[in-house]
Write a protein that holds these residues in place. Structure first.
Motif, PDB file in Angstrom:
ATOM      1  N   THR A  57       2.931   4.095  -2.698  1.00 33.09           N
ATOM      2  CA  THR A  57       2.524   3.025  -1.775  1.00 33.09           C
ATOM      3  C   THR A  57       3.497   1.853  -1.836  1.00 33.09           C
ATOM      4  OG1 THR A  57       0.979   2.274  -3.476  1.00 33.09           O
ATOM      5  CG2 THR A  57       0.051   3.528  -1.653  1.00 33.09           C
ATOM      6  N   SER A  58       3.982   1.527  -3.037  1.00 33.36           N
ATOM      7  CA  SER A  58       4.894   0.380  -3.119  1.00 33.36           C
ATOM      8  C   SER A  58       6.234   0.715  -2.482  1.00 33.36           C
ATOM      9  CB  SER A  58       5.081  -0.058  -4.572  1.00 33.36           C
ATOM     10  OG  SER A  58       5.565   0.998  -5.355  1.00 33.36           O
ATOM     11  N   LEU A  59       6.674   1.978  -2.610  1.00 31.33           N
ATOM     12  CA  LEU A  59       7.921   2.369  -1.946  1.00 31.33           C
ATOM     13  C   LEU A  59       7.735   2.345  -0.430  1.00 31.33           C
ATOM     14  CD1 LEU A  59      10.829   3.370  -2.280  1.00 31.33           C
ATOM     15  CD2 LEU A  59       9.957   5.698  -2.213  1.00 31.33           C
ATOM     16  N   ASN A  60       6.516   2.671   0.008  1.00 27.07           N
ATOM     17  CA  ASN A  60       6.248   2.674   1.446  1.00 27.07           C
ATOM     18  C   ASN A  60       6.356   1.268   2.030  1.00 27.07           C
ATOM     19  OD1 ASN A  60       5.621   3.758   3.918  1.00 27.07           O
ATOM     20  ND2 ASN A  60       3.719   4.675   3.283  1.00 27.07           N
ATOM     21  N   LEU A  61       6.007   0.265   1.236  1.00 29.38           N
ATOM     22  CA  LEU A  61       6.167  -1.114   1.717  1.00 29.38           C
ATOM     23  C   LEU A  61       7.631  -1.383   2.050  1.00 29.38           C
ATOM     24  CD1 LEU A  61       5.131  -4.036   2.190  1.00 29.38           C
ATOM     25  CD2 LEU A  61       5.669  -4.479  -0.199  1.00 29.38           C
ATOM     26  N   ILE A  62       8.536  -0.916   1.170  1.00 31.99           N
ATOM     27  CA  ILE A  62       9.963  -1.162   1.376  1.00 31.99           C
ATOM     28  C   ILE A  62      10.520  -0.250   2.470  1.00 31.99           C
ATOM     29  CG2 ILE A  62      12.235  -1.176   0.270  1.00 31.99           C
ATOM     30  CD1 ILE A  62      10.802  -1.587  -2.408  1.00 31.99           C
ATOM     31  N   VAL A 256       7.462  10.155   2.780  1.00 28.83           N
ATOM     32  CA  VAL A 256       7.800  10.830   4.032  1.00 28.83           C
ATOM     33  C   VAL A 256       6.715  11.834   4.405  1.00 28.83           C
ATOM     34  CG1 VAL A 256       9.467  12.348   5.147  1.00 28.83           C
ATOM     35  CG2 VAL A 256      10.265  10.476   3.733  1.00 28.83           C
ATOM     36  N   VAL A 257       6.209  12.569   3.409  1.00 32.65           N
ATOM     37  CA  VAL A 257       5.157  13.547   3.692  1.00 32.65           C
ATOM     38  C   VAL A 257       3.885  12.842   4.140  1.00 32.65           C
ATOM     39  CG1 VAL A 257       3.602  15.224   2.619  1.00 32.65           C
ATOM     40  CG2 VAL A 257       6.051  15.384   2.248  1.00 32.65           C
ATOM     41  N   GLY A 258       3.557  11.737   3.491  1.00 33.85           N
ATOM     42  CA  GLY A 258       2.325  11.030   3.840  1.00 33.85           C
ATOM     43  C   GLY A 258       2.439  10.276   5.144  1.00 33.85           C
ATOM     44  N   GLY A 259       3.624   9.852   5.470  1.00 33.35           N
ATOM     45  CA  GLY A 259       3.834   9.109   6.704  1.00 33.35           C
ATOM     46  C   GLY A 259       4.446   7.759   6.395  1.00 33.35           C
ATOM     47  N   LEU A 263      -0.216   3.611   4.425  1.00 33.31           N
ATOM     48  CA  LEU A 263      -0.529   3.475   3.003  1.00 33.31           C
ATOM     49  C   LEU A 263      -1.472   4.577   2.548  1.00 33.31           C
ATOM     50  CD1 LEU A 263      -1.107  -0.250   2.089  1.00 33.31           C
ATOM     51  CD2 LEU A 263       0.787   1.217   1.479  1.00 33.31           C
ATOM     52  N   THR A 264      -2.549   4.796   3.302  1.00 27.33           N
ATOM     53  CA  THR A 264      -3.495   5.836   2.901  1.00 27.33           C
ATOM     54  C   THR A 264      -2.815   7.193   2.944  1.00 27.33           C
ATOM     55  OG1 THR A 264      -4.285   5.661   5.171  1.00 27.33           O
ATOM     56  CG2 THR A 264      -5.693   4.740   3.471  1.00 27.33           C
ATOM     57  N   GLY A 265      -1.956   7.386   3.947  1.00 27.65           N
ATOM     58  CA  GLY A 265      -1.257   8.659   4.074  1.00 27.65           C
ATOM     59  C   GLY A 265      -0.427   8.967   2.839  1.00 27.65           C
ATOM     60  N   CYS A 266       0.356   7.976   2.373  1.00 25.05           N
ATOM     61  CA  CYS A 266       1.233   8.286   1.241  1.00 25.05           C
ATOM     62  C   CYS A 266       0.443   8.322  -0.061  1.00 25.05           C
ATOM     63  CB  CYS A 266       2.427   7.340   1.175  1.00 25.05           C
ATOM     64  SG  CYS A 266       2.045   5.699   0.623  1.00 25.05           S
ATOM     65  N   GLY A 305       5.150  12.888   9.276  1.00 25.67           N
ATOM     66  CA  GLY A 305       4.339  12.826   8.056  1.00 25.67           C
ATOM     67  C   GLY A 305       2.908  13.207   8.382  1.00 25.67           C
ATOM     68  N   LEU A 306       2.113  13.448   7.328  1.00 25.20           N
ATOM     69  CA  LEU A 306       0.749  13.927   7.555  1.00 25.20           C
ATOM     70  C   LEU A 306      -0.025  12.982   8.468  1.00 25.20           C
ATOM     71  CD1 LEU A 306      -0.202  15.183   3.989  1.00 25.20           C
ATOM     72  CD2 LEU A 306       0.340  16.552   6.000  1.00 25.20           C
ATOM     73  N   LEU A 307       0.139  11.678   8.244  1.00 19.98           N
ATOM     74  CA  LEU A 307      -0.642  10.722   9.015  1.00 19.98           C
ATOM     75  C   LEU A 307       0.187   9.922  10.007  1.00 19.98           C
ATOM     76  CD1 LEU A 307      -3.285   9.164   6.634  1.00 19.98           C
ATOM     77  CD2 LEU A 307      -3.581  10.812   8.453  1.00 19.98           C
ATOM     78  N   GLY A 308       1.492  10.180  10.089  1.00 19.53           N
ATOM     79  CA  GLY A 308       2.320   9.349  10.956  1.00 19.53           C
ATOM     80  C   GLY A 308       2.181   7.910  10.526  1.00 19.53           C
ATOM     81  N   GLY A 309       1.991   7.008  11.467  1.00 22.40           N
ATOM     82  CA  GLY A 309       1.817   5.600  11.095  1.00 22.40           C
ATOM     83  C   GLY A 309       0.355   5.209  11.005  1.00 22.40           C
ATOM     84  N   LYS A 310      -0.544   6.190  11.064  1.00 18.63           N
ATOM     85  CA  LYS A 310      -1.975   5.842  11.115  1.00 18.63           C
ATOM     86  C   LYS A 310      -2.556   5.718   9.717  1.00 18.63           C
ATOM     87  CE  LYS A 310      -2.620   7.769  15.650  1.00 18.63           C
ATOM     88  NZ  LYS A 310      -1.249   8.328  15.743  1.00 18.63           N
ATOM     89  N   GLU A 311      -3.735   5.128   9.645  1.00 21.80           N
ATOM     90  CA  GLU A 311      -4.421   4.994   8.375  1.00 21.80           C
ATOM     91  C   GLU A 311      -5.733   5.768   8.443  1.00 21.80           C
ATOM     92  OE1 GLU A 311      -3.154   3.516   5.824  1.00 21.80           O
ATOM     93  OE2 GLU A 311      -1.575   2.269   6.669  1.00 21.80           O
ATOM     94  N   ILE A 312      -6.147   6.289   7.263  1.00 22.90           N
ATOM     95  CA  ILE A 312      -7.483   6.868   7.184  1.00 22.90           C
ATOM     96  C   ILE A 312      -8.439   5.699   7.083  1.00 22.90           C
ATOM     97  CG2 ILE A 312      -9.050   8.289   5.830  1.00 22.90           C
ATOM     98  CD1 ILE A 312      -6.589   9.620   4.618  1.00 22.90           C
TER      99      ILE A 312
END
Lengths: 337, 257
Positions: A57-62, A256-259, A263-266, A305-312
């Motif tokens: 999640t922290s890498l996803n922020l960057i 990348v896999v999570g989206g 955040l929820t995706g990754c 990614g699994l969720l693209g830019g969306k959130e669960i």
């Protein structure tokens, strides 16, 4: 906005980041225990998953939200791990202050990397951050020569107290996800996303892009350092090979896999890939081959990614919590990507 | 004292004099046109004014303050905002978020207040969202606020870009070819919109435009650039008859022997 709805939205945030995943994890754990019997190893995998959630999640922020392609996450993790680990082992600090200092140290390293690399974009930035990660690792390996003999260079530091339990890892993963979520769904988070979308336009619209890029590196690296501290007190070992470039790639794969930008995706991808990696151990030599093939298949079928830019969202639960639906609409937390 | 005072602005790109000796003085409420053939240096002037390029010579005073050397976001904060020739929206974000991002510079809640959800965060988010929705309603985009910016039709994207620029509460608005790619009816509407913004927000507007009917229709005074040099400056009627302008656009008149 009234205080009452502010409180309920706070409660909803708590429910979202702490309780709901705990319930899901508990059910998963019980299912695994029911199927295969009780085993300490399952707890080990779950604890590792929690740490990977923090890192992803922290890498996803960057990478995902601010659009700054960083490959130095393991380097930040190493800073946190060595700082926190040394503090508990050599100066006998308690666990939590050591973790905090480790996180702060890593986030300072994040600022250090952020500042000179501000002029770089895309692949150039990726290479610069990769270089940074390797510099950290090389400095640790060369610690004998630079007067930090106690870091034991390539031999590694053993005998770190095992403070990290599943409880700690879960609590800190929850806090990390909560802080990152709140950051992203605020005006500051939107400013970070605008840097990703179009830096020139963001700057022309009054967004201080320099400030937000450094901020993203600072916060992202801080949480990587926190996870590093947890990791050191989990393996009870500090070793430079735990923080090499391939580790950075692992976390990038989770993002990348999570989206990118989910955040929820990754977080889900971090848990899934950690568990999957362990399950594949039964396949011995074929493990990395199967893992790689699965990644290729995921990328071919879900390139975003699994969720693209969306959130669960907890939409399904909103009928259980009467204030939930209302407070979410009121606080302006709409999809940002 | 003029609101925007530009004196002898010049910039070279590796020996090419892109713009030289560019001067202009805009009073509050002016609606000025900047025209010229392709490559005359119009957008370069905009980029120098907004801090994208640093001019080699000259002065720019916004409200009496020298803005040369400031970063684009600082110039925006001082009250000069712009749109882009090739639309630069935040394509992957919603229409509402596009405008809310432009309100970031007005936000008074810090990072800590946002992360730990202090009451200030909620009041600021509400203020920003309300302000953005108000602007979108003014530009008749209110019902599209949750749509992706990239999904809007071309004309609406142009409108959104203007709405976004206005969200930064500018005193001076620079419009770079807002009518590019519009059909005659759309440019008619745009002319009305520009005049309306000029009055409604009491805004000073500098307009680059290729559609002559748009510029001639709305601007009270027009400056003409050719090869980076100002060749004419005056009322639309004067400009239309100016032989130098006609030459720049159509080429030199051939005289029969």
């Amino acid at each position: 906005m009234s205080n009452a709805s502010a409180r309920s939205s706070f409660a909803a945030g708590f429910l979202r980041t702490f309780i709901a995943p705990a319930v899901i994890l508990a059910i998963l754990y019980q299912a695994i225990v029911a199927a295969f019997g009780k085993n300490d190893y399952y707890m080990y995998v779950l604890t590792l998953s929690c740490m990977n959630v923090i890192l992803a999640t922290s890498l996803n922020l960057i990478n995902g939200f601010t659009g700054q392609f960083s490959l130095g996450h393991a380097g930040f993790m190493a800073v946190g791990a060595y700082l926190a680990g040394s503090l508990t082992k050599f100066t006998h600090w308690p666990f939590v202050p050591a973790l905090v200092v480790g996180a702060i140290g890593a986030s300072l390293a994040g600022v250090l990397v952020g500042l000179p690399t501000l002029r770089l974009r895309g692949d150039y930035l990726a290479i610069a951050t990769l270089g940074f990660g390797e510099i950290i690792r090389m400095l640790i390996i060369a610690s004998d020569q630079i007067g930090l003999k106690f870091l034991e260079g390539p031999r590694g530091v053993m005998g770190i107290t095992k403070y990290t339990s599943f409880g700690w890892a879960y609590l800190l993963a929850g806090i990390s996800v909560w802080v990152l979520t709140n950051f992203i769904w605020s005006t500051h988070g939107r400013a970070c996303v605008s840097v990703r979308e179009d830096e020139v336009a963001a700057e022309a619209m009054g967004v201080n892009t320099t400030r937000y890029k450094v901020m993203a590196f600072c916060i992202g690296a801080g949480f990587a350092g926190l996870a590093g501290g947890l990791h050191a007190h989990f393996l009870q070992l500090l070793h430079p090979s735990s923080y090499d470039f391939l580790k950075s790639v692992d976390y990038l794969v989770m993002v990348v896999v999570g989206g990118m930008g989910s955040l929820t995706g990754c977080a889900v991808a971090a848990v899934f890939l950690t568990v999957f990696n362990e399950v594949l151990r039964r396949a011995l030599e074929l493990r990395m081959l199967i893992y790689a093939i699965c990644l290729v298949i995921i990328m071919l079928t879900r390139p975003q990614g699994l969720l693209g830019g969306k959130e669960i969202s907890l939409g399904a639960f909103k009928y259980l919590v009467p204030s939930y639906g209302r407070s979410r609409a009121g606080s302006g937390e709409r999809g940002l990507t | 004292m003029a609101l925007l005072e530009i004196e002898d602005l010049a910039i070279n790109f590796g020996g090419l004099k892109a713009v030289s000796g560019f001067s202009m003085s805009l009073e509050k409420g002016d609606l000025r046109g900047l025209i010229g053939p392709n490559g005359a240096g119009k957008t370069t002037v905009f980029n120098m004014l907004t801090g994208v390029y640093r001019p080699d010579a000259g002065r720019v005073l916004l409200n009496g303050k020298d803005i040369i050397g400031l970063k684009p976001h600082q110039i925006t904060a001082l009250g000069m905002s712009r749109t882009f020739q090739n639309i630069r929206l935040f394509k992957g974000l919603s229409v509402l978020d596009n405008v809310r991002i432009a309100l970031n510079l007005t936000a008074s809640c810090g990072v800590v207040e946002s992360v730990f959800r202090f009451p200030k965060y909620y009041s600021e988010e509400k203020r920003i969202t309300d302000k953005a929705e108000e602007l979108l309603d003014l530009f008749k985009l209110g019902d599209r606020k949750n749509a992706l910016a990239s999904s809007l039709p071309y004309g609406e994207q142009r409108r959104l870009e203007i709405a976004r620029a206005l969200a930064t509460s500018p005193k001076v608005l620079l419009l770079d070819e807002p009518a590019a790619g519009m059909n005659p009816q759309e440019s008619q509407e745009l002319m009305g919109l520009i005049e309306w913004i000029n009055k409604e927000f009491d805004l000073t507007i500098l307009l680059i435009e290729h559609h002559m009917e748009v510029v001639m229709g709305v601007c009270r005074r027009i400056q003409v650039l050719d090869y980076g040099v100002t060749i004419a400056d005056g009322a639309p009627d004067q400009i239309k008859r100016d032989p130098k302008v006609i030459e720049a656009y159509l080429g030199e008149e051939v005289r029969d022997a």
